[in-house]
Design an enzyme around this catalytic site. Structure first.
Site, PDB file in Angstrom:
ATOM      1  N   GLU A 252       0.818  -1.210   0.000  1.00  0.00           N
ATOM      2  CA  GLU A 252       0.000   0.000   0.000  1.00  0.00           C
ATOM      3  C   GLU A 252       0.857   1.267   0.000  1.00  0.00           C
ATOM      4  O   GLU A 252       1.713   1.455   0.865  1.00  0.00           O
ATOM      5  CB  GLU A 252      -0.935  -0.012   1.213  1.00  0.00           C
ATOM      6  CG  GLU A 252      -1.785   1.227   1.397  1.00  0.00           C
ATOM      7  CD  GLU A 252      -2.689   1.536   0.205  1.00  0.00           C
ATOM      8  OE1 GLU A 252      -3.340   0.616  -0.290  1.00  0.00           O
ATOM      9  OE2 GLU A 252      -2.716   2.700  -0.235  1.00  0.00           O
ATOM     10  N   THR A 294      -5.998   1.616  -5.360  1.00  0.00           N
ATOM     11  CA  THR A 294      -5.571   0.216  -5.237  1.00  0.00           C
ATOM     12  C   THR A 294      -6.280  -0.672  -6.254  1.00  0.00           C
ATOM     13  O   THR A 294      -5.664  -1.531  -6.892  1.00  0.00           O
ATOM     14  CB  THR A 294      -5.884  -0.346  -3.835  1.00  0.00           C
ATOM     15  OG1 THR A 294      -5.418   0.573  -2.859  1.00  0.00           O
ATOM     16  CG2 THR A 294      -5.222  -1.690  -3.629  1.00  0.00           C
ATOM     17  N   HIS A 409      -1.341   3.483   4.721  1.00  0.00           N
ATOM     18  CA  HIS A 409      -2.378   4.181   3.948  1.00  0.00           C
ATOM     19  C   HIS A 409      -2.591   5.556   4.570  1.00  0.00           C
ATOM     20  O   HIS A 409      -2.522   5.709   5.783  1.00  0.00           O
ATOM     21  CB  HIS A 409      -3.676   3.377   3.994  1.00  0.00           C
ATOM     22  CG  HIS A 409      -4.709   3.859   3.018  1.00  0.00           C
ATOM     23  ND1 HIS A 409      -5.402   5.035   3.190  1.00  0.00           N
ATOM     24  CD2 HIS A 409      -5.143   3.324   1.843  1.00  0.00           C
ATOM     25  CE1 HIS A 409      -6.217   5.204   2.170  1.00  0.00           C
ATOM     26  NE2 HIS A 409      -6.088   4.192   1.337  1.00  0.00           N
ATOM     27  N   ASP A 468       1.446  -0.133  -4.921  1.00  0.00           N
ATOM     28  CA  ASP A 468       0.217  -0.016  -5.716  1.00  0.00           C
ATOM     29  C   ASP A 468       0.068   1.336  -6.411  1.00  0.00           C
ATOM     30  O   ASP A 468      -0.383   1.416  -7.547  1.00  0.00           O
ATOM     31  CB  ASP A 468      -1.049  -0.379  -4.904  1.00  0.00           C
ATOM     32  CG  ASP A 468      -1.297   0.519  -3.709  1.00  0.00           C
ATOM     33  OD1 ASP A 468      -0.412   1.323  -3.358  1.00  0.00           O
ATOM     34  OD2 ASP A 468      -2.402   0.404  -3.109  1.00  0.00           O
ATOM     35  N   HIS A 469       0.477   2.421  -5.714  1.00  0.00           N
ATOM     36  CA  HIS A 469       0.337   3.774  -6.290  1.00  0.00           C
ATOM     37  C   HIS A 469       1.050   4.744  -5.368  1.00  0.00           C
ATOM     38  O   HIS A 469       1.576   4.335  -4.335  1.00  0.00           O
ATOM     39  CB  HIS A 469      -1.144   4.146  -6.443  1.00  0.00           C
ATOM     40  CG  HIS A 469      -1.938   3.909  -5.195  1.00  0.00           C
ATOM     41  ND1 HIS A 469      -1.812   4.690  -4.069  1.00  0.00           N
ATOM     42  CD2 HIS A 469      -2.819   2.928  -4.864  1.00  0.00           C
ATOM     43  CE1 HIS A 469      -2.607   4.228  -3.116  1.00  0.00           C
ATOM     44  NE2 HIS A 469      -3.219   3.145  -3.563  1.00  0.00           N
TER      45      HIS A 469
HETATM   46  C1  GP9 Z   1      -8.862  -0.523   0.702  1.00  0.00           C
HETATM   47  C2  GP9 Z   1      -7.417  -0.442   0.398  1.00  0.00           C
HETATM   48  C3  GP9 Z   1      -6.979   0.963   0.183  1.00  0.00           C
HETATM   49  O1  GP9 Z   1      -9.362  -1.794   0.780  1.00  0.00           O
HETATM   50  O2  GP9 Z   1      -7.097  -1.259  -0.651  1.00  0.00           O
HETATM   51  O3  GP9 Z   1      -7.520   1.485  -0.948  1.00  0.00           O
HETATM   52  P1  GP9 Z   1      -6.958   2.793  -1.639  1.00  0.00           P
HETATM   53  O4  GP9 Z   1      -7.577   3.957  -0.931  1.00  0.00           O
HETATM   54  O5  GP9 Z   1      -5.480   2.815  -1.535  1.00  0.00           O
HETATM   55  O6  GP9 Z   1      -7.427   2.650  -3.016  1.00  0.00           O
HETATM   56 MN    MN Z   2      -3.846   1.679  -2.133  1.00  0.00          MN
END
Ligand code: GP9
Ligand code: MN
Length: 627
Positions: A252, A294, A409, A468-469
């Site tokens: 994440e 994500t 996150h 992921d980003h």
């Molecule tokens: C939520 C997690 C975070 O289940 O994958 O999502 P994001 O806000 O990074 O898209």
């Molecule tokens: Mn994410």
């Protein structure tokens, strides 16, 4: 101020106030880049032109309705502006219609949203308060009674202003409305309210695309793919991980800038740094996600298609026909699953996973989540991996399991006892905390590796790790340039979209690979490592180990990276040095084409084709030749 001497009807007053506020927000809250005087001028006039149009319409109502229209008009306008501000603070982006249908996600955002609301935001409603008080105090004195002729005149004038605004915008930026995915340009040139109207038009257009598609659209696309993206895979790497389990870890918000870097003299990610020594590590690997965050990264990896320019494909097109990685793996004897401790409906995952062929989703109900073992968005990463092990040990082999971490996150909260590195010291609390949560995730992955070894799962698996980003948006420019000790340019912003990507094959040494690469390439890479034939697949990516690869990586906003150049916001830069080569829209470059120009066209074509596939649900017409 409102006495009759001044003769200022409320609609003019409201237009001025609201226009001024909108301008201040464009200028100082949204991070809109202004490159020349013309752009500044457009940005200045647009809020007033639009506000005048909106409030001028009130003169067509009777007196009592006039006041009502103005009062509720300014309130609604302010709310729309404010929702965009809150959204912008987190995503540096503007709201689109598909996002509004993702309400269920918003409910889960809870704490994250609170962090985006500030006390001084009340000031953003000052104009509303003033207009409401004035309307109450002076009532119908402030209304306007005009003759039909004057009304027509006001309307024509207002439309003329709008057309003038648009003409200037079109001169400044030809084909403005064709470049649909560049929302900043749209807002900058036609304003946020017209942008929303335009977005609504786009929305209905893409909805209609599915209905009218008949499959003929695919010919041009498959021809393009054959020509540009169907490159030969690496024969050397074909099948090196045949029948091994695949453990895919989605990290994440981990960006590459923390890898092999220090903060206050301390390594930020000691484990991930060491892991480079015995992995294939791609140091110029870009995330290509957009509003689906994500879920977009998952979508790209699973399908080797681009995410949607607006909203999340996981929501908007979850019922489409896909030819996904889990489905293909399933056809080749793999048991496929996802581990993620969140509600199964977040990002509409339950529906999409089912459609794309995952055998099982270990969602929040598969985990024991308590107040003690969770923070921020939920279960802490260390617990998450620990609790996942028991399921893995009993799993049918070979398996493909995706693990989506969560602790790192936004807003990057962490319990004090879990912090093993200091906070950074800058004006951005977000960046300051980020280092601590990244370090925590690094430790969680380390523990997971240890446990995999202890349980014997490690030997029979390959482990893929991917950021992921981005975690730090360009809202934190100042703090980022302080940390990186360099000026924050559009070039730097694009380079910061790099995320770590590792292919760890136990027993192999690996190497650091510098060629440009992206999430779009992950699916063909995994298939090739597992020795699965992909000659019938349709994808926009290429096996990362192939020598012969497509020569650009496209980001969803039309920016791109080639071996030599980085292109962002009309600027073409030297990739290695970050030196500006040229501005691609400059009219004074004596007709000479920018070196970036040929790629701009290719990137737009490729993104457009991907959208056509998704909006038209075109794969329903294609025979992939599977049983
Ligand atoms: C939520 C997690 C975070 O289940 O994958 O999502 P994001 O806000 O990074 O898209
Ligand atoms: Mn994410």
């Amino acid at each position: 101020m409102f006495n009759k001497k001044l003769h200022m009807p409320l609609y003019i007053f409201a237009a001025l106030l609201f226009g001024l506020k909108t301008y201040i927000v464009y200028r100082f809250v949204f991070n809109i880049s202004l490159d020349n005087g013309m752009q500044e001028f457009i940005l200045l006039i647009n809020p007033f032109v639009t506000a005048f149009f909106i409030f001028m319409l009130s003169i067509f109502f009777n007196k009592r309705r006039q006041l009502k229209y103005i009062k509720y008009g300014i309130l609604l306008g302010s709310l729309i502006l404010y929702f965009n501000i809150v959204f912008y603070r987190n995503f540096s982006d503007f709201i689109t219609i598909p996002l509004l249908f993702q309400g269920s996600n918003a409910a889960d955002l809870g704490g994250s949203v609170l962090g985006l609301i500030k006390l001084w935001d009340i000031a953003l409603f000052l104009d509303v308060v003033i207009v409401w008080i004035a309307a109450r105090k002076y009532g119908e004195e402030l209304t306007a009674t005009f003759t039909k002729r004057y009304k027509r005149f006001a309307l024509s004038l207002s439309v003329l202003f709008l057309v003038g605004n648009y003409t200037l915008a079109e001169i400044e930026r030809p084909q403005l409305l064709q470049r649909t995915f560049d929302r900043e340009y749209l807002v900058k040139n036609i304003g946020i309210f017209n942008y929303h109207i335009y977005d609504a038009v786009l929305h209905s257009k893409s909805e209609a695309q599915r209905v009218f598609a008949d499959g003929n659209e695919l010919n041009a696309i498959t021809d393009y793919m054959k020509e540009e993206t169907s490159k030969p895979v690496s024969e050397e790497m074909f099948g090196v991980a045949k029948d091994k389990n695949v453990i895919f870890i989605s990290l994440e918000s981990v960006q590459s800038f923390v890898i092999n870097n220090t903060m206050n003299g301390e390594e930020v990610t000691p484990f991930l740094n060491d892991l480079i020594d015995d992995s294939y590590y791609f140091e110029n690997f870009y995330h290509q996600t957009a509003q689906g965050k994500t879920s977009d990264s998952e979508f790209i990896v699973e399908n080797s298609l681009y995410p949607s320019p607006r909203g999340a494909v996981y929501f908007t097109h979850a019922q489409n026909d896909f030819h996904s990685l889990p489905e293909m793996l399933g056809n080749n004897g793999y048991y496929t699953s996802v581990f993620h401790s969140n509600n199964k409906s977040f990002w509409n995952r339950d529906v999409m996973y089912d459609n794309t062929g995952y055998d099982h989703f270990y969602d929040i109900n598969a985990f024991e989540v308590t107040d003690e073992n969770s923070v921020g968005w939920g279960l802490k990463d260390k617990e998450f991996f620990k609790q996942s092990l028991k399921y893995m040990q009993q799993m049918e082999k070979p398996f493909y399991s995706k693990f989506i971490t969560l602790t790192n996150h936004y807003p990057f909260d962490l319990d004090e006892e879990d912090a093993t590195i200091e906070k950074y010291d800058s004006n951005s609390n977000t960046l300051n905390q980020y280092f601590q949560t990244v370090r925590y995730t690094d430790e969680a992955v380390e523990d997971f590796f240890t446990n995999l070894k202890e349980t014997g799962l490690y030997e029979d698996s390959i482990i893929i790790l991917m950021g992921d980003h981005y975690g730090i948006s360009d809202f934190h420019k100042k703090a980022m340039s302080q940390y990186l000790d360099t000026e924050y340019t559009d070039y730097l912003h694009t380079q910061l979209q790099r995320v770590p990507f590792y292919v760890h094959i136990p027993g192999e040494d690996g190497e650091v690979i510098s060629k440009i690469s992206g999430q779009i390439d992950v699916k063909p890479t995994i298939l090739n490592l597992l020795g699965i034939d992909q000659s019938n697949d349709l994808s926009f990516g290429t096996d990362l180990f192939s020598e012969d690869r497509k020569d650009f990586i496209a980001l969803r906003d039309g920016s791109f990276i080639t071996e030599d150049y980085v292109y962002a916001k009309d600027q073409c830069y030297e990739r290695e040095t970050g030196d500006l080569i040229d501005t691609t829209t400059a009219s004074d470059d004596e007709g000479e084409e920018s070196v970036c120009k040929p790629y701009i066209d290719k990137v737009e074509k490729e993104l457009g084709y991907s959208d056509e596939i998704i909006f038209g649900d075109l794969f329903r017409f294609y025979d992939f030749g599977d049983e």
